[in-house]
Design an enzyme around this catalytic site. Structure first.
Site: not given
Length: 206
Positions: A14, A19, A64, A66, A112
């Site tokens: 990632y 993001h 993560y 969320n 989120n």
């Protein structure tokens, strides 16, 4: 003291995602201002330092995206700080690429990470919104934010991270509007903005 939180997802997979621009800015703050080495705590990684005379802890949640609120809540509880001493740096699809806005509270626009933080500590923390652009349709958003920045985008991403880091002391001092204005002018000077567009910042700067 203040807590600066960068949002993103952990791991090499990632690392270059849109993001993860919150992680990128926080990493740059640590590099440019001689913060302590990163260490694991509060369900994340932290580094400590000083910006313009203000003691700052940087936090990258490793939960993560969320579940980011769990790490923020742990750190806030440990330091006994309120929402007014927390700034969250995050990607914002509702802003054009390279644009920055700063605000306290407000909606989460489907983010989120913000949803999790608001659920754990409340909604009245500072958000440093880092524009990554909208893909044009709701069904494309997931792949957009979890996609890497294109090669053509890297110049503005690197410039934005550097400029935001250089001016982060203004956030530490509560001068949100000055921060947004300085970033805007510096990015404009580098040719990343149209001259006829005005930056808007936070309201706390008097």
């Amino acid at each position: 003291m203040r807590l600066f939180v960068g949002l993103g997802n952990p791991g090499a997979k990632y690392q270059g995602n849109r993001h993860n621009i919150g992680f990128m800015v926080i990493d740059e703050i640590a590099r440019r201002h001689g913060f302590s080495p990163w260490r694991r705590r509060f369900q994340g990684e932290t580094a400590d330092g000083v910006l313009d005379g203000e003691r700052i802890t940087l936090l990258k949640p490793l939960t993560y995206m969320n579940e980011s609120g769990r790490a923020v809540q742990d750190a806030a509880s440990f330091y006994k700080i309120g929402q007014n001493e927390i700034a969250v740096f995050h990607d914002e699809i509702e802003l054009p690429p390279a644009k920055v806005r700063v605000k306290v509270g407000g909606g989460i626009a489907g983010h989120n990470g913000l949803r999790s933080i608001s659920a754990h500590i409340g909604n009245d923390y500072l958000r440093v919104r880092l524009g990554v652009g909208h893909p044009g349709a709701k069904e494309l958003v997931h792949n957009h934010v979890l996609g890497d920045f294109a090669k053509s985008e890297r110049p503005w991403v690197e410039a934005l991270c550097e400029i935001a880091a250089d001016n982060a002391g203004l956030i530490a001092k509560g001068k949100d509007a000055s921060f947004a204005n300085k970033v805007h002018l510096a990015m404009q000077a580098k040719g990343f903005y149209d001259n006829d567009k005005q930056a808007k910042g936070g309201e706390r700067d008097k």
